[in-house]
Design a protein around this motif. Structure first.
Motif, mmCIF file in Angstrom:
data_model
loop_
_atom_site.group_PDB
_atom_site.id
_atom_site.type_symbol
_atom_site.label_atom_id
_atom_site.label_comp_id
_atom_site.label_asym_id
_atom_site.label_seq_id
_atom_site.Cartn_x
_atom_site.Cartn_y
_atom_site.Cartn_z
ATOM 1 N N THR A 82 0.822 -1.208 0.000
ATOM 2 C CA THR A 82 0.000 0.000 0.000
ATOM 3 C C THR A 82 0.856 1.258 0.000
ATOM 4 O OG1 THR A 82 -1.637 -1.222 1.287
ATOM 5 C CG2 THR A 82 -1.870 1.180 1.203
ATOM 6 N N ALA A 83 0.493 2.208 -0.839
ATOM 7 C CA ALA A 83 1.230 3.463 -0.930
ATOM 8 C C ALA A 83 0.722 4.452 0.114
ATOM 9 C CB ALA A 83 1.068 4.055 -2.328
ATOM 10 N N PRO A 84 1.511 5.465 0.441
ATOM 11 C CA PRO A 84 1.003 6.546 1.303
ATOM 12 C C PRO A 84 -0.253 7.156 0.698
ATOM 13 C CG PRO A 84 3.381 6.729 1.010
ATOM 14 C CD PRO A 84 2.910 5.663 0.057
ATOM 15 N N THR A 85 -1.157 7.566 1.532
ATOM 16 C CA THR A 85 -2.461 8.033 1.053
ATOM 17 C C THR A 85 -2.433 9.454 0.533
ATOM 18 O OG1 THR A 85 -3.006 8.704 3.309
ATOM 19 C CG2 THR A 85 -3.695 6.506 2.620
ATOM 20 N N ASP A 86 -1.415 10.216 0.835
ATOM 21 C CA ASP A 86 -1.346 11.604 0.412
ATOM 22 C C ASP A 86 -0.947 11.678 -1.065
ATOM 23 O OD1 ASP A 86 -0.905 14.279 0.001
ATOM 24 O OD2 ASP A 86 0.092 14.607 1.923
ATOM 25 N N ALA A 113 1.375 1.681 11.627
ATOM 26 C CA ALA A 113 0.526 2.111 12.733
ATOM 27 C C ALA A 113 0.623 3.601 13.006
ATOM 28 C CB ALA A 113 0.920 1.344 14.007
ATOM 29 N N GLN A 114 1.568 4.297 12.376
ATOM 30 C CA GLN A 114 1.807 5.691 12.703
ATOM 31 C C GLN A 114 1.980 6.511 11.434
ATOM 32 O OE1 GLN A 114 4.658 6.489 15.863
ATOM 33 N NE2 GLN A 114 5.480 8.195 14.723
ATOM 34 N N PRO A 115 0.903 6.907 10.794
ATOM 35 C CA PRO A 115 1.043 7.747 9.592
ATOM 36 C C PRO A 115 1.588 9.120 9.968
ATOM 37 C CG PRO A 115 -1.257 7.593 10.263
ATOM 38 C CD PRO A 115 -0.502 6.638 11.134
ATOM 39 N N TYR A 116 2.599 9.551 9.247
ATOM 40 C CA TYR A 116 3.222 10.831 9.543
ATOM 41 C C TYR A 116 2.607 11.942 8.697
ATOM 42 C CZ TYR A 116 6.878 8.001 11.750
ATOM 43 O OH TYR A 116 7.557 7.125 12.537
ATOM 44 N N GLN A 117 2.699 13.155 9.198
ATOM 45 C CA GLN A 117 2.342 14.314 8.388
ATOM 46 C C GLN A 117 3.588 14.703 7.596
ATOM 47 O OE1 GLN A 117 0.672 17.553 10.553
ATOM 48 N NE2 GLN A 117 0.347 18.833 8.750
ATOM 49 N N ILE A 118 3.490 14.633 6.283
ATOM 50 C CA ILE A 118 4.645 14.839 5.408
ATOM 51 C C ILE A 118 4.339 16.012 4.488
ATOM 52 C CG2 ILE A 118 6.147 13.757 3.681
ATOM 53 C CD1 ILE A 118 5.229 11.028 4.797
ATOM 54 N N THR A 209 10.073 14.581 12.634
ATOM 55 C CA THR A 209 9.638 15.611 11.686
ATOM 56 C C THR A 209 9.991 15.151 10.277
ATOM 57 O OG1 THR A 209 11.732 16.776 11.977
ATOM 58 C CG2 THR A 209 9.881 17.502 13.321
ATOM 59 N N PRO A 210 9.345 14.116 9.770
ATOM 60 C CA PRO A 210 9.721 13.571 8.462
ATOM 61 C C PRO A 210 9.449 14.554 7.332
ATOM 62 C CG PRO A 210 7.674 12.596 9.239
ATOM 63 C CD PRO A 210 8.221 13.392 10.375
ATOM 64 N N GLY A 211 10.496 14.883 6.585
ATOM 65 C CA GLY A 211 10.356 15.776 5.458
ATOM 66 C C GLY A 211 10.449 17.245 5.801
ATOM 67 N N PHE A 212 10.516 17.582 7.089
ATOM 68 C CA PHE A 212 10.621 18.963 7.508
ATOM 69 C C PHE A 212 12.052 19.236 7.964
ATOM 70 C CE2 PHE A 212 6.205 17.859 8.068
ATOM 71 C CZ PHE A 212 5.523 19.000 7.671
ATOM 72 N N ARG A 213 12.510 20.448 7.749
ATOM 73 C CA ARG A 213 13.779 20.865 8.321
ATOM 74 C C ARG A 213 13.510 22.008 9.274
ATOM 75 N NH1 ARG A 213 16.843 17.789 9.636
ATOM 76 N NH2 ARG A 213 18.341 19.452 10.034
ATOM 77 N N GLY A 214 13.517 21.723 10.553
ATOM 78 C CA GLY A 214 13.245 22.737 11.554
ATOM 79 C C GLY A 214 14.465 23.589 11.836
ATOM 80 N N LEU A 237 5.869 21.778 13.596
ATOM 81 C CA LEU A 237 6.569 20.846 12.724
ATOM 82 C C LEU A 237 7.985 21.328 12.393
ATOM 83 C CD1 LEU A 237 3.695 19.942 10.255
ATOM 84 C CD2 LEU A 237 4.679 18.451 11.995
ATOM 85 N N TYR A 238 8.177 22.642 12.431
ATOM 86 C CA TYR A 238 9.481 23.210 12.085
ATOM 87 C C TYR A 238 10.311 23.569 13.312
ATOM 88 C CZ TYR A 238 7.579 23.677 7.394
ATOM 89 O OH TYR A 238 7.034 23.421 6.159
ATOM 90 N N ALA A 239 9.688 23.605 14.475
ATOM 91 C CA ALA A 239 10.372 24.075 15.671
ATOM 92 C C ALA A 239 11.234 22.968 16.274
ATOM 93 C CB ALA A 239 9.354 24.552 16.700
#
Length: 746
Positions: A82-86, A113-118, A209-214, A237-239
């Protein structure tokens, strides 16, 4: 408006000097210890491109010292999982755009079990295997290879310090430094600066923070888009740890999960923003600050150090669990429980106002022992302060409630004002051996009540209870049902105007033993029934009862030192003043020691030498006379007034006496005997001590006139009062030295 991602990476690109585009791909974050308990589906490796040009990493590989995995685009996954839903994510490319980050996800991430916000448009990579390596471990070193091979020469970047070996299976952590880190469950290891070398100081544990650079900087949040972000959740997400998030006025409804040690504060403290979403803080290293906010969604804190200050909580409260921090100057209203501290949690709770709670304004349970002081609590239901264990509860004002303060542990309950409780002002029970000292307890149904406990109840002023002033019900036997009995100690209290007995004692211990308290030096006066009623086997001494409705002492045989005599209180208790007059026979008639604090219920020193015989002994009752031994109308320093008699052995010294200048005696107790005009220059360096605009002490002054007066006069008066004064001690030594010289020359 440039996003924080582009701003952060643009700055990093200027700092990064590399001739090879390949060298600009760095490992920026590792998630190995997932929140779902080492679930490989939630593991990832973040790769960032610090250059301005896109870099295609097709054919690159990665190892954790176990398997070597080829990096592929997500859609090339041979297992068709299964692919990510976004749908905004980039699933068909291995090219990482300049200044962007890509995510290398576990092949089974879509079923995790833990979908991330990307972030949208993030390149999603995976490996041609069933897991990254054989599943990442927190102690794995990670090696990133180019497409040219897997020897040491092909290494593009590392996380941790792997053994330098051409065989990938040998590239495990060398164990010589602190990395790889060992993050707590649900935390990742992230690189603080992308251009920094792979050393311990470059990495930190934090929230994923997947995909974010804080970055560690101040972010502004405004709902109208004028700040860096429109929501606090996006800013989080950036802090990184140490960031400050300044929130402009508005209502923010997102539920917030805070996983970094950040400060969230109002950008304008005169118009605090409202956070209506729930705030959850879990397992965070470092201190979190919530300042000047309206928090209407509640705050839950678990295993973190959190300081909530100057906030408003409406219809909700704060919950601390296994936590530390502080809860200071907040306004809490309408919550069933205003603040709960649970399981060995010891924050400072001070200077808050609580109103309208229906269960507890403040609750502390399960080993928690916070410092609760200086709060104002008002409600008609529940408990004002309800605590087990051993908190310190002092200097609070508690008005209303069923029980003002309810204690079932060994607390210190000191110098509180408790009134208008429908049951007990202070209730002590369930095996407690608390100390209840120096409280003013007025107009409650029962003043101070104890049950199956053995507290020390001392120096309290208990007035106007509609039932008993102090009730001792049953003694204490320990929880193991062995031969252990403890009884209350009741000493030096003043109990007046109760609707039943002043002090009422009766009952048994769990082992059916009669209650046997110790009662010493209590004053009971003008209670409706008995001054002291006891059913049991008490030990009593030096108690005084006067003008009670039925009898002074009832139900027991008083000690010979227990007396029914007029205590000669001020105005016979008129206007609520139950302090002793200077002619009272109770002055210096009590104990010489044994009090929890040095102050009585009114804040005066508990033990003073009231009769001036040279021996300081406590007065009988809850209030200590602050003596005026020299009879000049001014009492000595008893800790209750800013102005007092600084020499209570001299009737010519008091705050209203006339000062006789320069005689070495401070007659008016203002700390000044040699600076009459109060210009900061003593008579030793002021040629006119009646005019604050005239002083000597100018830098060019060198002459000295030792005339008949004791003042130093160089003959050059008129310097500004702002001039630097001469050192008075230096002048004195010089004048003294000249005088000594003359005597030797004569």
């Amino acid at each position: 408006m440039n996003s924080p991602i582009s701003r952060s990476l643009s700055a990093l690109m200027l700092l990064t000097a590399s001739s090879s585009a390949h060298a600009d791909i760095v490992i920026s974050e590792i998630m190995a210890n997932t929140a779902s308990g080492q679930n490989t589906t939630d593991e990832y490796v973040e790769l960032c491109n610090t250059s301005s040009a896109a870099v295609d990493i097709a054919g690159w590989s990665i190892t954790d010292g176990d398997d070597v995995d080829t990096i592929i685009a997500w859609n090339e996954n041979p297992y068709k999982i299964t692919a990510p839903t976004d749908t905004s994510l980039v699933l068909d490319s291995t090219a990482i755009p300049g200044g962007d980050c890509a995510l290398l996800l576990d092949p089974s991430y879509g079923d995790g079990a833990q979908p991330y916000q990307i972030p949208a448009q993030t390149v999603i990579l995976t490996v041609g295997n069933t897991a990254i390596g054989q599943g990442l471990s927190a102690d794995d070193a990670i090696t990133l290879y180019s497409a040219t091979g897997t020897t040491s020469a092909d290494v593009m970047d590392t996380y941790g310090t792997p053994v330098d070996d051409d065989a990938p299976a040998n590239r495990d952590d060398d164990g010589l430094d602190d990395i790889p880190l060992d993050p707590r469950e649900g935390h990742s290891a992230y690189r603080l600066h992308l251009s920094a070398p792979d050393v311990t100081a470059s990495w930190m544990e934090g929230a994923p923070t997947p995909g974010f650079r804080g970055s560690v900087e101040a972010f502004e949040v405004s709902p109208d888009g004028s700040g860096d972000f429109e929501t606090i959740a996006e800013a989080l997400l950036y802090a990184l740890s140490g960031s400050e998030i300044m929130v402009h006025p508005g209502t923010y409804s997102d539920e917030l999960s805070i996983r970094e040690a950040v400060t969230i504060t109002a950008a304008d403290t005169t118009t605090p923003p409202t956070i209506s979403g729930a705030i959850d803080i879990d397992d965070v290293g470092g201190s979190i600050m919530l300042l000047h906010l309206n928090l209407t969604g509640g705050v839950t804190i678990d295993r973190a150090d959190v300081h909530i200050q100057d906030c408003t909580l409406e219809n909700t409260g704060a919950y601390y669990h296994y936590a530390t921090g502080s809860f200071v100057r907040n306004s809490v209203s309408g919550a069933p429980t205003g603040i709960t501290v649970d399981y060995y949690t010891n924050p400072e709770i001070s200077e808050n106002t609580f109103a309208g709670s229906s269960q507890n304004a403040i609750a502390c349970t399960m080993g928690s022992a916070p410092w609760i002081h200086g709060n104002q609590l008002a409600a008609s239901e529940g408990n004002g302060i309800n605590c087990t264990s051993a908190p310190t509860i002092e200097n609070n004002e508690v008005d209303g409630f069923e029980n003002g303060i309810r204690i079932t542990g060994d607390a210190l309950v000191l110098h509180n004002q408790v009134q208008n409780a429908s049951n007990a002002g202070i209730l002590v029970g369930d095996g407690s051996q608390a100390t209840v000292h120096g409280n003013i307890v007025t107009d409650n149904t029962w003043g101070i009540q104890t049950d199956h406990s053995a507290p020390t109840v001392s120096s309290n002023l208990v007035l106007g209870s509609s039932q008993d002033g102090i009730g001792i019900n049953n003694s204490l036997r320990d929880d193991n049902f062995i031969d252990f009995l403890a009884h209350a100690v009741v000493l030096h209290n003043t109990v007046a105007m109760s609707g039943r007995d002043g002090i009422h004692v009766e009952g048994l211990s769990i082992s059916e033993q009669p209650v046997a308290p110790t009662l010493s030096a209590n004053l009971t006066i003008e209670n409706t029934n008995a001054g002291i009623h006891i059913t049991g086997t008490p030990t009593t001494q030096d108690n005084v009862s006067w003008n009670n409705g039925v009898s002074g002492f009832d139900g027991f045989t008083p000690d010979a030192s227990d007396l029914e005599i007029d205590p000669l209180v001020v105005d016979n208790g008129a206007n609520g003043d139950w302090s002793l007059s200077t002619s009272s026979p109770l002055i210096d008639a009590g104990l010489e020691s044994g009090f929890e604090t040095e102050f009585d219920a009114a804040g005066s020193l508990r033990i003073t030498d009231g009769d001036g015989d040279g021996t300081a002994t406590a007065d009988i009752g809850g209030l200590e006379l602050c003596p005026d031994l020299d009879g000049d109308g001014w009492a000595q320093d008893c800790g209750t007034a800013d102005v007092y008699d600084c020499d209570d052995d001299n009737a010519e010294v008091s705050p209203d006496a006339e000062e006789n200048w320069y005689d070495g005696v401070d007659q008016d107790c203002d700390g000044n005997d040699d600076d009459q005009d109060s210009d900061g220059y003593s008579t030793l360096s002021d040629c006119d001590d009646t005019d604050p605009e005239v002083v000597t002490g100018c830098p060019e002054d060198t002459g000295i006139d030792t005339g008949e007066d004791t003042k130093v006069d160089s003959g050059e008066c008129g310097c500004s009062a702002s001039s630097t004064p001469q050192n008075g001690l230096a002048w004195l030594v010089l004048v003294g030295g000249l005088a000594l010289r003359r005597r030797r020359d004569s």
